[in-house]
Scaffold this motif. Structure first.
Motif, mmCIF file in Angstrom:
data_model
loop_
_atom_site.group_PDB
_atom_site.id
_atom_site.type_symbol
_atom_site.label_atom_id
_atom_site.label_comp_id
_atom_site.label_asym_id
_atom_site.label_seq_id
_atom_site.Cartn_x
_atom_site.Cartn_y
_atom_site.Cartn_z
ATOM 1 N N MET A 298 0.782 -1.277 -0.083
ATOM 2 C CA MET A 298 -0.015 -0.133 0.097
ATOM 3 C C MET A 298 0.880 1.313 0.072
ATOM 4 O O MET A 298 1.804 1.388 0.769
ATOM 5 C CB MET A 298 -0.946 0.102 0.975
ATOM 6 N N MET A 299 0.525 2.274 -0.932
ATOM 7 C CA MET A 299 1.309 3.486 -0.830
ATOM 8 C C MET A 299 1.263 4.300 0.276
ATOM 9 O O MET A 299 0.525 4.346 1.154
ATOM 10 C CB MET A 299 1.100 4.259 -2.010
ATOM 11 N N GLN A 300 2.388 5.212 0.240
ATOM 12 C CA GLN A 300 2.584 6.198 1.497
ATOM 13 C C GLN A 300 2.523 7.563 1.023
ATOM 14 O O GLN A 300 2.988 7.796 -0.067
ATOM 15 C CB GLN A 300 3.798 5.943 2.378
ATOM 16 N N ILE A 301 1.896 8.238 1.909
ATOM 17 C CA ILE A 301 1.735 9.889 1.466
ATOM 18 C C ILE A 301 2.336 10.593 2.473
ATOM 19 O O ILE A 301 1.928 10.337 3.825
ATOM 20 C CB ILE A 301 0.160 10.323 0.861
ATOM 21 N N ALA A 302 3.272 11.532 2.143
ATOM 22 C CA ALA A 302 4.081 12.278 3.203
ATOM 23 C C ALA A 302 3.015 13.471 3.455
ATOM 24 O O ALA A 302 2.684 14.182 2.479
ATOM 25 C CB ALA A 302 5.236 12.656 2.886
ATOM 26 N N LEU A 303 2.805 13.979 4.923
ATOM 27 C CA LEU A 303 2.186 15.171 5.052
ATOM 28 C C LEU A 303 3.257 16.385 5.852
ATOM 29 O O LEU A 303 3.795 15.942 6.625
ATOM 30 C CB LEU A 303 1.112 14.818 6.039
ATOM 31 N N LEU A 304 3.366 17.319 5.018
ATOM 32 C CA LEU A 304 4.464 18.414 5.609
ATOM 33 C C LEU A 304 3.905 19.774 5.612
ATOM 34 O O LEU A 304 2.816 19.899 4.960
ATOM 35 C CB LEU A 304 5.658 18.230 4.475
ATOM 36 N N GLY A 305 4.364 20.498 6.396
ATOM 37 C CA GLY A 305 3.887 21.888 6.595
ATOM 38 C C GLY A 305 4.904 22.576 7.693
ATOM 39 O O GLY A 305 5.661 21.976 8.255
ATOM 40 N N ASN A 306 4.687 23.615 7.660
ATOM 41 C CA ASN A 306 5.294 24.710 8.923
ATOM 42 C C ASN A 306 5.013 24.154 10.130
ATOM 43 O O ASN A 306 3.524 23.792 10.172
ATOM 44 C CB ASN A 306 4.903 26.161 8.707
ATOM 45 N N PRO A 307 5.580 24.411 11.362
ATOM 46 C CA PRO A 307 4.994 24.114 12.609
ATOM 47 C C PRO A 307 3.844 24.973 12.841
ATOM 48 O O PRO A 307 3.736 26.231 12.356
ATOM 49 C CB PRO A 307 6.061 24.763 13.445
ATOM 50 N N ASN A 308 2.847 24.427 13.619
ATOM 51 C CA ASN A 308 1.869 24.981 14.318
ATOM 52 C C ASN A 308 0.742 25.622 13.263
ATOM 53 O O ASN A 308 0.452 26.575 13.459
ATOM 54 C CB ASN A 308 2.143 26.348 15.132
ATOM 55 N N ILE A 309 0.301 24.865 12.301
ATOM 56 C CA ILE A 309 -0.558 25.463 10.935
ATOM 57 C C ILE A 309 -1.761 24.113 11.026
ATOM 58 O O ILE A 309 -2.603 24.273 10.076
ATOM 59 C CB ILE A 309 0.029 25.510 9.653
ATOM 60 N N GLY A 310 -1.622 23.255 11.921
ATOM 61 C CA GLY A 310 -2.874 22.367 11.777
ATOM 62 C C GLY A 310 -2.546 21.113 11.320
ATOM 63 O O GLY A 310 -3.376 20.198 10.836
ATOM 64 N N LYS A 311 -1.168 20.636 10.944
ATOM 65 C CA LYS A 311 -0.780 19.588 10.256
ATOM 66 C C LYS A 311 -1.254 18.210 10.848
ATOM 67 O O LYS A 311 -1.948 17.233 10.303
ATOM 68 C CB LYS A 311 0.840 19.516 10.133
ATOM 69 N N THR A 312 -1.000 18.255 12.361
ATOM 70 C CA THR A 312 -1.412 16.932 13.287
ATOM 71 C C THR A 312 -3.075 16.964 13.306
ATOM 72 O O THR A 312 -3.535 15.961 13.186
ATOM 73 C CB THR A 312 -0.586 17.192 14.465
ATOM 74 N N ALA B 129 -4.575 4.166 1.471
ATOM 75 C CA ALA B 129 -3.157 4.401 1.512
ATOM 76 C C ALA B 129 -2.893 4.849 2.995
ATOM 77 O O ALA B 129 -3.502 5.341 3.812
ATOM 78 C CB ALA B 129 -2.775 5.777 0.783
ATOM 79 N N TYR B 130 -1.345 4.903 3.397
ATOM 80 C CA TYR B 130 -0.811 5.231 4.680
ATOM 81 C C TYR B 130 -0.229 6.725 4.458
ATOM 82 O O TYR B 130 0.260 7.076 3.604
ATOM 83 C CB TYR B 130 0.334 4.502 5.061
ATOM 84 N N LEU B 131 -0.829 7.444 5.661
ATOM 85 C CA LEU B 131 -0.355 9.015 5.643
ATOM 86 C C LEU B 131 0.802 9.055 6.616
ATOM 87 O O LEU B 131 0.522 8.749 7.843
ATOM 88 C CB LEU B 131 -1.498 10.004 6.092
ATOM 89 N N VAL B 132 1.805 9.820 6.319
ATOM 90 C CA VAL B 132 2.967 9.758 7.474
ATOM 91 C C VAL B 132 2.854 11.353 7.832
ATOM 92 O O VAL B 132 3.159 12.231 6.835
ATOM 93 C CB VAL B 132 4.206 9.386 6.624
ATOM 94 N N ASP B 133 2.814 11.562 9.199
ATOM 95 C CA ASP B 133 2.912 12.938 9.702
ATOM 96 C C ASP B 133 4.277 13.092 9.960
ATOM 97 O O ASP B 133 4.948 12.659 10.895
ATOM 98 C CB ASP B 133 2.092 12.991 10.763
ATOM 99 N N LEU B 134 4.986 14.134 9.205
ATOM 100 C CA LEU B 134 6.207 14.453 9.425
ATOM 101 C C LEU B 134 6.148 15.913 10.475
ATOM 102 O O LEU B 134 5.338 16.739 10.708
ATOM 103 C CB LEU B 134 7.235 14.634 8.444
ATOM 104 N N PRO B 135 7.436 15.914 11.142
ATOM 105 C CA PRO B 135 7.564 17.104 11.913
ATOM 106 C C PRO B 135 7.640 18.566 11.021
ATOM 107 O O PRO B 135 7.795 18.587 10.232
ATOM 108 C CB PRO B 135 8.983 16.948 12.574
ATOM 109 N N GLY B 136 7.047 19.532 11.973
ATOM 110 C CA GLY B 136 6.700 20.649 11.195
ATOM 111 C C GLY B 136 8.099 21.600 10.927
ATOM 112 O O GLY B 136 8.680 21.352 11.646
ATOM 113 N N THR B 137 8.062 22.017 9.755
ATOM 114 C CA THR B 137 9.448 22.664 9.601
ATOM 115 C C THR B 137 9.266 23.828 8.512
ATOM 116 O O THR B 137 8.427 23.759 7.727
ATOM 117 C CB THR B 137 10.611 21.578 8.868
ATOM 118 N N TYR B 138 9.894 24.903 8.864
ATOM 119 C CA TYR B 138 9.865 26.180 8.052
ATOM 120 C C TYR B 138 10.698 25.890 6.749
ATOM 121 O O TYR B 138 10.434 26.512 5.814
ATOM 122 C CB TYR B 138 10.269 27.408 8.883
#
Length: 670
Positions: free
Chosen positions: A1-15, A48-57
């Motif tokens: 099953m495919m993986q999808i990466a979730l990325l964004g800045n810190p503190n914008i509602g990613k989690t 699919a699997y969603l991978v929540d990665l740490p927030g980064t600028y």
């Protein structure tokens, strides 16, 4: 099953988006660094699997958690990217978007906080934004779930709709360097969609990418190429390579936003701005924080929490114990098992569980502070103090998290960029009063400081924080001299917390307490009870002749100058190293109590108000629990610093408790 990466800045509602898309629940907080490593969840549609990665600028990593993102992109296989951006802060957020577009994986944008953007008078042409970037754009409100289902429906198969590549022109010198580096990588085993992305990240100063490239080509060649491009860029643009790359991206973003964002109205001062005039005020910010803590403790220990705990205790020690005794007698249980359950497990586990109402009430109000957006303000207010001791406000965030549990607090120190600041924060976070200590506070404060429980507990929390600040100053000037660092924190708008989110957050924090009572404390009470009935003369000896009493009596003289030189106190402190909740469980067993009310009477006879407060201070400060010590070892990778983290708190706890008790006696307190 495919993986999808979730990325964004810190503190914008990613989690929050991760929770909406997967149906799972991860910790959500309004500050950077909540996600300190990737979390994986299955999408609700099971595709699919969603991978929540740490927030980064930026993909150029400064802190340990940001490095996780670059390492994931370099080493992991995944099909596409979901990039969540703050619609009200597009200029800053799109810098990361450009880096992700250059990676040349299919990308979909979740345009979050669209409601906040509208409240700021901003109107975004989503279709034009999508066309200019060559991506799908879906407006969402991650906190409420609005638009999230449509986003999930669009994620699957998006790679078939995104053939347009994104490319910025960075100037003649940099482009020439990119071309040379791409040619150097020809024929190399690069398992990435874009060699150009590798080259750009290298020139942008990404050390993780540099290390990756050094395995593929000659290090000296890379250094000579970078030096050459740096000189050429300074000559042409008047700036370093990194600054030029940033400026080119920013120029593109500013031009883009001129086309896609319109200001539709003048917005008066927002509610957030009005409140922040006081909440983040240089002089009022700290008093407001202390008042909120005091009210929180009043509700937890005086107004609501203690009455609920008393009723729960009456049920456990009365009807529940009576029913259990009757059932055990009816089943013909052996005397040993009967006593183990009634005199060991029920007092030990039950003595901890009676504080569940207070624990959950405290966690509920902490969740309110987090979800409302106030927690980020605390770190801003504290930054002024932290700067004066050689750290910055970001170091206070792990300490705040440590109020719940020291383990995640220490782990969240990964967000701190400067290694020595990170180490200082790890060493000091255990001084924060975690929830595991609350049952002890509630027990002793309820006996000796009735009516002033909240004030006493607040004094302990404050003592931990003040001591941490003093030691931070000492460490940063002596054994761990650190460089100055810049503090950047996202201040989200104030929001009315959602009941569902609060319930999930409160349960997520509190379930660990209940789980530990049902497992670790359960096992510990069995061992403690057995030791309390076994002595050198065999089984069923008197408590004072037991192995437990022998061990405690051997240690007890060490604590006599502190006001609690009984073997019962010594044994409780030893078990407290395994888990701080075990202190109350141990006391219930060694004092042969079946209810909190009876235990309070025994404690009242064994301590005075002065020795009780000395005992509480010692519990606040002495050796961290076993789980915390293990986490320190893991995060520092150093046996030396792990041992130091155990030794220095014990010494400080002893000195301060000794001072409190001895000075108190001198001035006539008891």
């Amino acid at each position: 099953m495919m993986q999808i990466a979730l990325l964004g800045n810190p503190n914008i509602g990613k989690t929050s988006l991760f929770n909406q898309l997967t149906g799972s629940y991860e910790y959500v907080g309004n500050w950077s660094g909540v996600t300190v490593e990737e979390k994986v969840g299955l999408l609700k549609n099971k595709k699919a699997y969603l991978v929540d990665l740490p927030g980064t600028y930026s993909l150029t990593p400064l802190s340990r958690d940001e490095r996780v993102v670059t390492e994931f992109l370099l080493k992991n296989e995944f099909s596409s990217i979901v990039n969540i951006v703050d619609a009200s802060q597009l200029q800053r957020n799109l810098h990361l978007t450009i880096e992700l577009l250059e990676f040349e994986k299919p990308l979909m944008m979740g345009l979050n906080m669209i409601d906040v953007a509208q409240s700021h008078g901003l109107e975004i042409d989503e279709q034009m934004l999508a066309d200019k970037l060559g991506v799908n754009v879906q407006p969402i409100i991650a906190r409420t779930g609005k638009g999230c289902t449509r986003l999930m429906d669009k994620i699957i198969g998006q790679e078939n709709k995104m053939g347009k590549s994104f490319q910025l022109y960075y100037g003649e010198g940099i482009e020439k360097g990119i071309t040379i580096l791409e040619e150097l990588l020809d024929g190399k085993e690069v398992q990435l969609p874009s060699k150009r992305w590798l080259a750009i990240q290298f020139f942008a100063g990404n050390e993780t990418v540099k290390t990756y490239l050094q395995k593929l080509t000659d290090s000296q060649t890379l250094e000579e190429l970078f030096t050459s491009v740096e000189k050429e860029t300074i000559k042409q643009a008047g700036h370093s390579v990194q600054d030029t790359i940033y400026e080119k991206r920013d120029e593109f973003i500013v031009a883009l936003l001129r086309d896609v964002v319109s200001v539709i109205k003048d917005v008066p001062q927002t509610f957030t701005e009005k409140v922040d005039r006081f909440a983040t005020n240089k002089y009022l910010g700290m008093p407001i924080f202390l008042v909120l803590l005091y009210l929180m403790f009043m509700i937890t220990f005086n107004w609501i929490g203690t009455p609920l705990s008393d009723r729960f205790d009456a049920f456990l020690s009365g009807p529940f114990t009576g029913w259990l005794e009757g059932m055990l007698k009816h089943l013909g249980t052996s005397e040993f098992l009967y006593k183990l359950i009634i005199e060991g497990i029920v007092p030990g586990v039950g003595g901890v569980l009676v504080f569940v109402p207070q624990i959950f009430i405290l966690f509920f109000f902490i969740s309110v502070l987090e979800d409302s957006g106030y927690m980020a303000r605390i770190s801003l207010v504290m930054d002024r103090i932290m700067q004066s001791i050689g750290l910055n406000g970001k170091a206070f965030i792990p300490m705040v998290i440590g109020f719940g549990c020291n383990v995640p607090g220490i782990m969240s120190a990964r967000t701190i960029e400067q290694p020595k600041e990170r180490l200082i924060t790890i060493l000091l976070t255990p001084l924060m009063s975690c929830s595991a200590r609350l049952p002890v506070y509630a027990l002793f404060a309820g006996v000796f400081f009735k009516g002033n429980e909240a004030l006493v507990v607040l004094s302990l929390y404050t003592l931990g924080v003040v001591l941490a600040l003093v030691l931070a100053k000492l460490f940063s000037k002596t054994i761990l001299k650190s460089e100055e660092s810049l503090f950047v924190v996202e201040l989200p708008p104030y929001r009315v917390p959602h009941i569902k989110t609060l319930a999930k957050s409160t349960w997520d924090k509190g379930k660990g307490f209940v789980k530990k009572a049902g497992t670790f404390i359960f096992g510990g009470t069995v061992v403690i009870w057995v030791l309390s009935v076994v002595g050198f003369g065999g089984f069923h000896v008197a408590m004072d002749d037991s192995l437990l009493a022998s061990v405690g009596s051997f240690i007890a003289p060490i604590f006599a100058p502190l006001g609690f030189g009984t073997w019962q106190a010594a044994v409780a402190l030893v078990t407290g190293f395994l888990a701080k909740e075990s202190i109350v469980a141990t006391m219930n067993i060694v004092y042969h109590t079946a209810s909190a009310a009876y235990l309070q009477g025994m404690v009242a006879n064994a301590y005075t108000a002065l020795s009780a407060y000395s005992f509480l201070v010692f519990i606040l400060l002495y050796i961290p629990c076993l789980a915390t010590v293990a986490t320190i070892k893991k995060e520092t990778g150093s046996t030396k610093w792990t041992i130091f983290s155990m030794v220095y708190p014990f010494v400080i706890a002893y000195v301060i408790s000794f001072t409190i008790y001895q000075v108190g006696k001198l001035i006539g307190l008891n």
